[in-house]
Design a protein around this motif. Structure first.
Motif, PDB file in Angstrom:
ATOM      1  N   TRP A 183      58.432  31.898  56.321  1.00 39.65           N
ATOM      2  CA  TRP A 183      57.624  32.581  57.318  1.00 39.65           C
ATOM      3  C   TRP A 183      57.637  34.088  57.114  1.00 39.65           C
ATOM      4  CZ3 TRP A 183      60.181  29.356  61.779  1.00 39.65           C
ATOM      5  CH2 TRP A 183      59.615  28.079  61.790  1.00 39.65           C
ATOM      6  N   GLY A 184      58.765  34.632  56.688  1.00 40.59           N
ATOM      7  CA  GLY A 184      58.833  36.069  56.441  1.00 40.59           C
ATOM      8  C   GLY A 184      57.927  36.507  55.310  1.00 40.59           C
ATOM      9  N   ARG A 185      57.879  35.720  54.238  1.00 37.38           N
ATOM     10  CA  ARG A 185      56.997  36.068  53.126  1.00 37.38           C
ATOM     11  C   ARG A 185      55.537  35.885  53.514  1.00 37.38           C
ATOM     12  NH1 ARG A 185      58.938  32.990  49.675  1.00 37.38           N
ATOM     13  NH2 ARG A 185      57.288  31.460  49.398  1.00 37.38           N
ATOM     14  N   MET A 186      55.254  34.915  54.380  1.00 38.33           N
ATOM     15  CA  MET A 186      53.887  34.758  54.872  1.00 38.33           C
ATOM     16  C   MET A 186      53.446  36.008  55.634  1.00 38.33           C
ATOM     17  SD  MET A 186      53.870  30.770  56.207  1.00 38.33           S
ATOM     18  CE  MET A 186      52.159  30.883  56.761  1.00 38.33           C
ATOM     19  N   LEU A 187      54.336  36.593  56.415  1.00 39.26           N
ATOM     20  CA  LEU A 187      54.010  37.824  57.137  1.00 39.26           C
ATOM     21  C   LEU A 187      53.736  38.967  56.166  1.00 39.26           C
ATOM     22  CD1 LEU A 187      56.559  37.748  60.099  1.00 39.26           C
ATOM     23  CD2 LEU A 187      54.074  37.521  60.251  1.00 39.26           C
ATOM     24  N   ARG A 188      54.537  39.064  55.122  1.00 36.84           N
ATOM     25  CA  ARG A 188      54.330  40.140  54.140  1.00 36.84           C
ATOM     26  C   ARG A 188      52.986  39.986  53.438  1.00 36.84           C
ATOM     27  NH1 ARG A 188      58.096  40.340  48.946  1.00 36.84           N
ATOM     28  NH2 ARG A 188      56.780  38.530  48.513  1.00 36.84           N
ATOM     29  N   GLU A 189      52.664  38.746  53.046  1.00 35.81           N
ATOM     30  CA  GLU A 189      51.405  38.513  52.344  1.00 35.81           C
ATOM     31  C   GLU A 189      50.200  38.700  53.259  1.00 35.81           C
ATOM     32  OE1 GLU A 189      51.945  34.602  50.840  1.00 35.81           O
ATOM     33  OE2 GLU A 189      53.211  35.226  49.144  1.00 35.81           O
ATOM     34  N   ALA A 190      50.397  38.489  54.567  1.00 35.14           N
ATOM     35  CA  ALA A 190      49.286  38.639  55.510  1.00 35.14           C
ATOM     36  C   ALA A 190      49.078  40.083  55.951  1.00 35.14           C
ATOM     37  CB  ALA A 190      49.528  37.764  56.741  1.00 35.14           C
ATOM     38  N   GLN A 191      49.970  40.966  55.549  1.00 35.43           N
ATOM     39  CA  GLN A 191      49.910  42.354  56.014  1.00 35.43           C
ATOM     40  C   GLN A 191      48.606  43.044  55.615  1.00 35.43           C
ATOM     41  OE1 GLN A 191      53.385  44.557  54.919  1.00 35.43           O
ATOM     42  NE2 GLN A 191      52.758  46.410  55.983  1.00 35.43           N
ATOM     43  N   SER A 192      48.106  42.727  54.436  1.00 36.19           N
ATOM     44  CA  SER A 192      46.898  43.400  53.944  1.00 36.19           C
ATOM     45  C   SER A 192      45.606  42.780  54.472  1.00 36.19           C
ATOM     46  CB  SER A 192      46.876  43.362  52.408  1.00 36.19           C
ATOM     47  OG  SER A 192      46.876  42.019  51.937  1.00 36.19           O
ATOM     48  N   THR A 193      45.716  41.636  55.162  1.00 43.93           N
ATOM     49  CA  THR A 193      44.500  40.957  55.640  1.00 43.93           C
ATOM     50  C   THR A 193      44.508  40.741  57.148  1.00 43.93           C
ATOM     51  OG1 THR A 193      45.487  38.770  55.227  1.00 43.93           O
ATOM     52  CG2 THR A 193      44.213  39.764  53.436  1.00 43.93           C
ATOM     53  N   MET A 194      45.365  41.456  57.849  1.00 46.77           N
ATOM     54  CA  MET A 194      45.492  41.235  59.294  1.00 46.77           C
ATOM     55  C   MET A 194      44.197  41.547  60.045  1.00 46.77           C
ATOM     56  SD  MET A 194      49.321  42.540  60.289  1.00 46.77           S
ATOM     57  CE  MET A 194      48.911  42.307  62.030  1.00 46.77           C
ATOM     58  N   VAL A 195      43.445  42.517  59.570  1.00 51.60           N
ATOM     59  CA  VAL A 195      42.224  42.905  60.281  1.00 51.60           C
ATOM     60  C   VAL A 195      41.157  41.830  60.166  1.00 51.60           C
ATOM     61  CG1 VAL A 195      40.369  44.611  60.412  1.00 51.60           C
ATOM     62  CG2 VAL A 195      42.727  45.353  59.981  1.00 51.60           C
ATOM     63  N   VAL A 196      40.965  41.283  58.971  1.00 53.21           N
ATOM     64  CA  VAL A 196      39.906  40.291  58.758  1.00 53.21           C
ATOM     65  C   VAL A 196      40.384  38.864  59.014  1.00 53.21           C
ATOM     66  CG1 VAL A 196      38.666  41.739  57.128  1.00 53.21           C
ATOM     67  CG2 VAL A 196      40.460  40.206  56.293  1.00 53.21           C
ATOM     68  N   ALA A 197      41.700  38.629  58.920  1.00 57.30           N
ATOM     69  CA  ALA A 197      42.242  37.279  59.127  1.00 57.30           C
ATOM     70  C   ALA A 197      43.534  37.371  59.938  1.00 57.30           C
ATOM     71  CB  ALA A 197      42.492  36.594  57.788  1.00 57.30           C
ATOM     72  N   PRO A 198      43.451  37.721  61.224  1.00 58.36           N
ATOM     73  CA  PRO A 198      44.669  37.924  62.029  1.00 58.36           C
ATOM     74  C   PRO A 198      45.519  36.676  62.165  1.00 58.36           C
ATOM     75  CG  PRO A 198      42.697  37.894  63.418  1.00 58.36           C
ATOM     76  CD  PRO A 198      42.220  37.949  62.007  1.00 58.36           C
ATOM     77  N   TRP A 199      44.897  35.483  62.056  1.00 57.51           N
ATOM     78  CA  TRP A 199      45.660  34.249  62.206  1.00 57.51           C
ATOM     79  C   TRP A 199      46.725  34.095  61.124  1.00 57.51           C
ATOM     80  CZ3 TRP A 199      40.461  34.552  60.995  1.00 57.51           C
ATOM     81  CH2 TRP A 199      40.114  34.243  59.681  1.00 57.51           C
ATOM     82  N   SER A 200      46.493  34.699  59.961  1.00 52.15           N
ATOM     83  CA  SER A 200      47.462  34.565  58.869  1.00 52.15           C
ATOM     84  C   SER A 200      48.782  35.254  59.185  1.00 52.15           C
ATOM     85  CB  SER A 200      46.873  35.135  57.574  1.00 52.15           C
ATOM     86  OG  SER A 200      46.575  36.518  57.723  1.00 52.15           O
TER      87      SER A 200
END
Length: 294
Positions: free
Chosen positions: A243-260
């Motif tokens: 889950w921690g790595r998922m948060l890191r990978e989602a950091q750059s796409t939070m605006v367009v894909a907040p669910w990630s």
């Protein structure tokens, strides 16, 4: 990961006979915590035998697909199914939490009992060692272990377990020292009960409730620590999910894909909250002042 330890007292089990006292055995905290942790545990166990998509496949669907259809939780920036990663991440989080608790509980119990039940010289040495470990941040210890062994789940478990052992050792030392001053322990010693018999028959049963509460709180802290280590690239390595790595990978796409980012963050909150509620419920169950036995 440290918690308040001085306020946890060891008490003899109280007699519970009233309906009110029996009802208090199942406190809202205990039930809520068991439900939350149970749900995550079921998801983690299912992930061991089945996931919607293979975990190690890159691009099982369109990139950044919103939740729905073939991807109930959506996909990430590489087109990987987020539900698959969430399920596998639950198994990883529970594995790290359980293994860290075993390591911390074993080391902490041994050090705490030795510090409280042996010579003053040994007590001083062990207490100073525990204080050093408590002052040593878990992330720094993990970085040192990663330098030697490389990033892995075992490294994260070792770092979290050693750090947690210091807290368990302090709790154990305080509670064991208190139990050893009780009259029934003195009477048992005077009647010829040896050191090992005193520890196993009188000390450990009285230390167990307090220790169990601390282990539940430590498990919650272990989930947070593993997520933090994975976020920094020091925890569970790919292809295993975290889950921690998922948060890191989602950091750059939070605006367009907040669910990630929302979904793994919510999963961490649910598991940590459940473990902490379990700890509170166990304390309410074992503490006569909170049980309503009077």
């Amino acid at each position: 990961m440290t918690t308040g330890v001085e306020d946890l007292a060891v008490r003899e089990p109280a007699v519970t006979g009233t309906p009110h006292a029996r009802a208090r055995r199942w406190s809202p905290s205990l039930v809520s915590g068991a439900v939350l942790v149970g749900l995550v545990a079921v998801v983690g166990l299912v992930a061991l035998v089945w996931t919607p998509y293979p975990l190690d496949v890159t691009g099982s669907g369109p990139r950044l697909a919103p939740p729905g259809g073939d991807f109930p939780a959506g996909t990430d920036r590489l087109g990987r199914d987020l539900l698959t990663q969430l399920m596998a991440g639950a198994a990883s989080a529970l594995l790290v939490a359980a293994a860290s608790v075993v390591v911390a509980g074993t080391l902490g119990l041994v050090l705490g009992v030795l510090a409280a039940a042996t010579t003053r010289w040994a007590d001083t040495v062990l207490v100073n060692m525990v204080d050093v470990l408590i002052a040593f941040p878990t992330l720094l210890l993990a970085m040192l272990l990663v330098t030697v062994r490389g990033a892995s789940t075992a490294t994260a478990i070792a770092a979290i377990g050693i750090s947690g052992a210091a807290v368990i050792a302090r709790v154990t030392r305080i509670t064991v020292a208190r139990v050893l001053r009780e009259d029934y322990v003195t009477a048992a010693t005077a009647s010829g009960t040896g050191w090992w018999g005193t520890i196993t028959r009188h000390v450990l049963p009285n230390v167990a409730p307090t220790l169990l509460v601390q282990l539940m709180l430590l498990a919650g802290g272990a989930v947070l620590a593993e997520s933090a280590l994975s976020y920094l690239g020091l925890g569970t390595p790919p292809p295993a999910a975290s889950w921690g790595r998922m948060l890191r990978e989602a950091q750059s796409t939070m605006v367009v894909a907040p669910w990630s980012a929302i979904l793994p963050g919510l999963a961490i909150v649910v598991l940590v909250l459940g473990l902490n509620l379990l700890g509170d419920g166990i304390r309410e169950r074992t503490d006569p002042n909170l049980r309503g036995d009077r």
